[in-house]
Design an enzyme around this catalytic site. Structure first.
Site: not given
Length: 218
Positions: A137, A174
């Protein structure tokens, strides 16, 4: 000493500042926007010139795969993607966290897969542990599946910083963004969706800030 043009020095400083402020280099599109280029291709040409002169290294296939290689230009303490150092120069012991069990502290003993000794000068800030990255990701930030992310424990972050966050029973890496009371956890891969955390709806906690990256070369 590397001899650069004025424009190359400007781009190199932009890369330095981005790494110092956020821990990671800018994308080509960000460089183009900041410097007023018409397209990201112009930024790419300057990056290739810097790479040919040995000021940076470029990792193919990632939008943030830029590494400073000239120590005289690196003010951040973060060297980008580096090979694991030789044992003879290691002197900071860091626990390596593998998979995290639901509901338990990230540094619980059962999560520690190994202990690594590394040179602390490799990082822009002293880390507390290494976290093995799972998934892709954050690919476009140069963070790949299997990399070891150096993490400094923290319970707050600035917009744009890359964080380790806990969402209920899951731990994720993230980019952090807060707008009003809503927190967004942004991936660096268009195949993944932004995670939005609304106050009072989810169990959320910041576990730390990314301060560097280790990759063991095969």
């Amino acid at each position: 000493m590397i001899k650069l043009t004025a424009r190359q020095e400007q781009i190199l400083k932009l890369i330095q500042d981005a790494i110092e402020n956020t821990g990671f280099p800018p994308t080509r599109a960000e460089i183009a926007q900041i410097l007023g280029f018409r397209s990201a291709n112009a930024a790419e040409e300057h990056l290739q010139a810097l790479a040919r002169k040995g000021a940076i290294e470029i990792s193919p296939g990632t939008s943030r795969g830029i590494r400073l290689v000239d120590a005289s230009h690196d003010r951040s303490g973060l060297r980008g993607i580096i090979p694991a150092p030789h044992p003879a120069v290691m002197h900071l012991s860091l626990p390596l966290v593998g998979r995290v069990a639901a509901g338990s502290p990230i540094l619980a003993q059962e999560h520690i897969d190994a202990t690594y000794s590394v040179d602390p000068s490799l990082f822009r800030s002293r880390p507390d542990y290494l976290l093995k990255v799972r998934g892709m990701s954050m690919r476009d930030a140069g963070i790949m599946d299997g990399d070891l992310l150096a993490v400094k424990k923290a319970d707050s972050a600035k917009n744009g910083e890359i964080v380790v966050a806990r969402l209920g029973d899951d731990v994720t890496v993230k980019r952090y963004k807060k707008s009003g009371s809503v927190i967004e956890l942004l991936p660096e891969n268009p195949d993944f969706e932004t995670i939005r955390v609304h106050p009072g709806r989810e169990e959320f906690a910041l576990e730390g800030l990314a301060v560097g990256l280790l990759r063991a070369w095969s």
